[in-house]
Every structure is written in C-alpha cells, then in structure tokens.
Design an enzyme around this catalytic site. Structure first.
Site, mmCIF file in Angstrom:
data_model
loop_
_atom_site.group_PDB
_atom_site.id
_atom_site.type_symbol
_atom_site.label_atom_id
_atom_site.label_comp_id
_atom_site.label_asym_id
_atom_site.label_seq_id
_atom_site.Cartn_x
_atom_site.Cartn_y
_atom_site.Cartn_z
ATOM 1 C CB THR A 121 6.967 3.348 0.308
ATOM 2 O OG1 THR A 121 6.365 4.609 0.606
ATOM 3 C CG2 THR A 121 6.479 2.875 -1.055
ATOM 4 C CB SER A 160 16.777 1.284 -13.061
ATOM 5 O OG SER A 160 17.072 0.458 -11.958
ATOM 6 C CD GLU A 166 7.965 -6.631 -6.544
ATOM 7 O OE1 GLU A 166 7.382 -6.124 -7.523
ATOM 8 O OE2 GLU A 166 9.040 -6.193 -6.081
ATOM 9 C CG ASP A 183 8.797 -0.337 -8.466
ATOM 10 O OD1 ASP A 183 7.603 -0.104 -8.711
ATOM 11 O OD2 ASP A 183 9.324 -0.099 -7.366
#
Length: 342
Positions: free
Chosen positions: A84, A292, A56, A227
């Site tokens: 990770t 979140s 990302e 996420d």
C-alpha cells in the site's frame, strides 16, 4: 559521495537492534525535534491524487539540514501483490545543497509512524494504560503495538480487521512476542475495555471505523489512517468528546479527521504540550484524540536517527549521486571527457 541505506541494509539494522529498541530510541529523537518545532521551515505535503491512489512529497528544513520524503498511498495495491505504501527519503546540506544521505523509507516510515504514536500516547494516555484496541491489522499494526509496549507498557491487544487473514497475520507475528491477543468480531468488541484505541485502515473513504458509542471515558484515541482529503476513520461526534491534538494544523485541516468538522474547530498542535504551552490530559476520565496524518518533521527525525546510528557500521554504502567536475563551472567538459580504457 552520498551515503545510502537500502532495503537489505535496513533489514539488517532492524535485526541487529530489535524493533522495540529502535522504536523506543526513535521516539526520543522525534520528541527532541518536536521540542524545537519553531526552528523548522514547514509546509504541508505536496500531493498528486489519481484514481489509483496518491503520490506525495514531504519537505522540511531546519537551518542546517533539508529533508524530503517521497511516499505513495495506494489502498488497492495489496490485491495486486503490491505494498500500500512505499517510500524513500533524502537529507541534504542546506549550506551547499548537496544530498548527503539517501534511504529506503517503506520500513523506516512504519517505524517513525509508530514511534510518533507512542511519543504522543506517553503524554496523553493514562499512565496505567495496558490494553490497546487495534482497528486495522495492515502493515502498520505490529509496529504500533510494539511501540506502545516499548514506551507505554501496553501488554494486551484487542484486534479487529475486515480481513480475517490480516488478523491471523497479526496474531502470528505478535503472539510469540509475549502479548495477550484477543481476535474480535467487530471494532466495537475490540474497543471494549481498551485504554488506547488505534485506528489504522486503508480505504480512501469517509468511513466510521470507530463510532462514538464505542468510546469509553478515559480512552486515548490514536487515529492514523486518515491521511488525505476524503479519507477519515472516526464518527465525527467523537471529536466532541475531548481535546484533539494534531501535528501541523494547516495539513491536518485538509487531510485529518478534522476535515469533517468546521474550519474553526479548536485543535492543539502537540509540540505545544511538550513545551508546556498547552495542557495534555487533565483528568483520568478525559477522552484524548490524536488526529495524526503524518508530518515531515517525523521523517526528518527518522532519517537523522538512522544516519547517526549506521555511521561507521558498514550498513551505509557510498553512491555516486552528485556530478563533481574538477572545475565546478565546466559541467560540459566533465560530461564529454574521454572515457578511460580499462
């Protein structure tokens, strides 16, 4: 020249100041930027999904400074000996477009994620909260616990992970730091008696790491593992238990726990609580939920906090990142000039 903080310098910075001090101070920096939320040019992150994970870019800008973070999320990496999550980030001068600061952000992201959780918990958890359940004992877990102690006063931890080795690692790292730690056999056991429940799991799946029956009145839930699309941690019924607070609604609708409920499910962006535009916790027995997913403003804050703190310390080295010909229009001449003989 561009200032650069690499991994070795980041470790030295953390060692010099101490994790809890950095987390407490970074919490204030992030809150200050959330309070000027409307001054930022915002967008959701740009994601490239593969069968292996996701890569990302997270861009954001205020009128003077542009920032972005490159970050990956590959849940199967630890089994192959890799992290990770890895990341790096850049600050650039809006007025000329030049990058002015470059930093590793694998460690910095761990700090900013925990500081963000603590910033929100300070407003949404009960002020007398002292016990935290940590569901998921991966790379983020210790940072979360230390941030909650630094900002909220948490001193007792109840930990559960499907991997016993991860729980042993967590206990080994934090028991010497003065926490009372209970290693639990299930998420349900960990949640029992907790004032704050943090879920931070890595599997890319629509999972239920925490179920509705495990949530007692008065609990603040800090869910940070969901996420990306198709990756969640909560029983959807939990979202009906109390108000849900988010960072940036367009991004959370795609990636957060609220991807499992209707598109018009009501949420509150947390900056509105800070500015008094919306209520936070309204009673001692209310359940509050922070959905979140991590937002670029937090990376902006972390980078500017680091840049200011290491200025003049020798921890930031100058790197030759931007070509600078004497004649700005003659890049070819610059590139083909004779190389001096040494």
């Amino acid at each position: 020249m561009t200032a650069f903080v690499g991994v070795a310098e980041m470790v030295k910075w953390i060692a010099h100041h101490g994790v809890e001090r950095i987390l407490a101070e970074m919490t204030e920096t992030i809150e200050a930027d959330f309070r000027r939320w409307e001054s930022f040019d915002k967008t959701h992150r740009i994601a490239s999904h593969t069968p292996f994970g996701v890569i990302e870019l997270m861009p954001i800008s205020d009128p003077d400074t542009y920032a972005f973070k490159y970050v990956n999320g590959h849940p199967f990496n630890p089994a192959r000996g890799y992290q990770t999550v890895t990341a790096f980030g850049v600050l650039a001068d809006v007025h000329n477009g030049y990058p002015v600061f470059l930093a590793e952000m694998t460690l910095l992201t761990a700090l900013r994620t925990a500081a963000t959780s603590a910033m929100v918990a300070r407003r949404l958890a009960r002020p007398d909260s002292r016990v935290m359940a940590m569901i998921g004992a991966g790379s983020q877990a210790e940072f979360q616990a230390l941030a909650m102690r630094a900002v909220l006063g948490i001193d007792e931890l109840r930990i559960y992970d499907v991997d016993p080795a991860a729980m042993a690692k967590f206990e080994r790292n934090l028991a010497p730091r003065g926490f009372r730690i209970t290693v639990c056999d299930s998420a349900s056991q960990a949640a029992r008696g907790a004032d704050v429940i943090t879920t931070c799991t890595a599997d890319k799946a629509v999972a239920q790491a925490l179920v509705d029956a495990d949530v007692a009145p008065g609990v603040h839930i800090n869910t940070i593992g969901g996420d990306c699309p198709g990756k969640t941690e909560l029983d959807p019924r939990i979202l009906q238990r109390g108000p849900v607070f988010v960072e940036y609604t367009p991004q959370t609708r795609i990636e957060g726990e609220i991807q499992n409920v209707a598109a018009d499910f009501p949420v509150t962006e947390f900056w509105r609580v800070l500015l008094g535009h919306a209520p936070g916790r309204t009673s001692a027995d209310q359940v509050t939920i922070f959905d979140s997913v991590g937002f670029a403003i937090e990376d902006f804050s972390a980078l500017r906090h680091l840049r200011a703190d290491v200025a003049g310390s020798g921890l930031a080295q100058e790197i030759d990142l931007v070509a600078a010909p004497d004649d700005p229009k003659d890049l070819f001449g610059f590139a083909t000039a004779p190389v001096p003989v040494v």
